[in-house]
Design a protein around this motif. Structure first.
Motif: not given
Length: 493
Positions: A36, A39-40, A46, A61-62, A69
């Motif tokens: 994560e 990906l941020k 993302m 994804f979020p 996840k």
């Protein structure tokens, strides 16, 4: 899950940099996973990391569940740690309809295969295992790697289709429309990667180039030299990628199970393993709309379709299944090109730009084909559970029995001294045979309506120069014997 603000965000190009001190604190605190965090740093990844549920709902994804996840992170860490066997829920041959050869997947199998290949793409990117970066790719191309819709398709409503036991429409999945009736599976995403870098190939030679196009050129000549055209009636069908990279029993080459569509999927699978997105798109001999779209189209490939200068292989059979291979390109001085130059020359002739195809008479018209609309105007029949029929790349202008694709191939043989021309020259029948062929291929087009072409005398002169560069017809004929004997020399161990 709580939204975590990442301190001091970095540029997209730095997705793979070591985690900062603040990021490590978040990670150790259990508030966010390593994947994560990375990906941020790469919002484009993302945004295109999307799971499509069995009912058609797209979930970015979020919005994934904690379990989803966690599963992606688990597979990603297994790849990072180099575990020997990924603990995946693999597709099952029991979920193949024997009447249609269509493969189906439970939701659990579909998610695991998708998550494994998406995690592999991220692992290759973040650890910089190839010389190029996905950060330069547009969203449409990233989706080939990061959207589940490129791995399988939802099952639409059907009143007449019976599904394998345990498969439920609205929850489970079928193979993507471009792969219809192939039933060819992907398992561990490292299979293709390890083969391309030479780790598991018989030659132990890496096919990775300095950039994506050089790698595709290597893949193209690899396909030409190691794969042959199959048929859907074969009883020794190879389904898994590792099997498709082995010689077919009793043969010394690998087989594209059902021809151009299997060959297209093989190229997509291999290119995807090294983070090169390819689009498997169907093409037509003409602009016909009669007969079912699946039955009248060839399998082809497109590279860079999301940019300004895509490369189109209108029919994948062109690189491994047509007569008149291989080629012996010469430079401007009439000397044989080096091996690397010859590989790129072959690629440049087979993978054409839209303008090059237009000049040859091919209409590049990339679109999604839908049932009962446009090129999908025909009875759905056994395909009534398909929401769409996949992508179409275009079609050839047609007049009577014209075959402009053969005329384009003839021009390609001219440019790269294809064996087709050199063999006719050494057999002393080139002018007569080309006169017959060209007259047949032009169909109802007048000479002035045809694409620009060389004259028969120019073909004959070019072939003579090519033969002389090799050292004469005896050397040329032996080169063809050697090539045929060496086909299949670089497959999986």
């Amino acid at each position: 899950m709580e939204t975590i603000e990442i301190p001091n965000p970095v540029m997209r190009e730095d997705c793979g940099k070591p985690l900062s001190g603040d990021e490590l604190l978040l990670l150790k605190g259990g508030r966010v996973t390593e994947l994560e965090l990375r990906l941020k740093r790469c919002p484009a990844f993302m945004k295109t990391l999307v799971w499509q549920q069995g009912d058609g709902t797209l979930v970015p994804f979020p919005s994934w569940s904690i379990l989803m996840k966690r599963r992606l992170e688990e597979i990603y860490l297994e790849l990072c740690n180099g575990v020997a066997h990924l603990n995946l829920h693999y597709p099952s041959t029991q979920n193949i309809d024997p009447s249609s050869n269509c493969a189906y997947f439970t939701a659990e199998q579909a998610f695991d295969v998708f998550a494994a290949h998406a995690a592999h793409a991220l692992y290759v990117e973040f650890h910089r295992l190839v010389p190029w970066s996905l950060t330069t790719r547009p969203p449409a191309e990233l989706a080939v790697l990061f959207s589940s819709t490129s791995y399988h398709s939802i099952i639409g409503k059907s009143a007449n289709t019976s599904y394998p036991s345990g498969i439920q429409p609205g929850r489970d999945f079928m193979e993507a429309p471009e792969n219809n009736a192939l039933a060819e599976f992907n398992g561990d995403p490292r299979t293709g990667f390890n083969f391309l870098i030479g780790k598991t190939s018989t030659s132990h030679t890496s096919l990775l180039g300095k950039n994506e196009l050089e790698t595709l050129a290597n893949l193209t000549t690899w396909m030409r030299d190691n794969v042959a055209h199959g048929g859907s009636d074969r009883t020794d069908y190879h389904r898994w990628l590792e099997d498709r990279l082995h010689p077919m029993p009793g043969m010394h080459v690998a087989i594209a199970n059902v021809g151009c569509h299997s060959a297209s999927k093989l190229m997509v699978d291999l290119a995807r393993s090294v983070n090169i997105p390819l689009l498997h798109a169907r093409s037509q001999e003409s602009d016909a709309t009669s007969g079912h779209f699946f039955n009248r189209t060839h399998g082809g490939l497109i590279y860079g379709w999301g940019g300004n200068q895509p490369r189109i292989l209108w029919h994948t059979d062109e690189i491994y299944a047509m007569t008149g291979e291989p080629s012996f390109p010469i430079d401007s001085n009439g000397n044989p090109m080096s091996s690397d130059q010859a590989v790129r020359a072959y690629f440049d002739q087979r993978w054409r730009t839209p303008s090059q195809l237009a000049q040859a008479g091919f209409v590049y018209n990339l679109q999604t084909v839908y049932p009962d609309q446009g090129f999908g105007m025909s009875s759905r029949g056994v395909y009534e559970d398909r929401k769409d029929y996949g992508k179409m790349s275009g079609y050839w202008n047609k007049n009577g029995s014209s075959d402009l694709s053969s005329l384009m191939r003839l021009e390609q043989h001219y440019e790269i001294c294809g064996a087709f021309l050199l063999d006719l020259f050494c057999s002393q029948i080139l002018p007569a045979q080309l006169g017959i062929d060209i007259n047949q291929w032009k169909g109802g087009f007048s000479q002035s309506q045809l694409p620009p072409m060389h004259t028969i005398n120019e073909y004959n002169t070019r072939a003579g120069i090519g033969v002389n560069a090799l050292g004469g017809c005896t050397v040329f004929n032996q080169a063809i014997v050697n090539w045929n004997n060496n086909r299949g020399s670089n497959l999986m161990q």
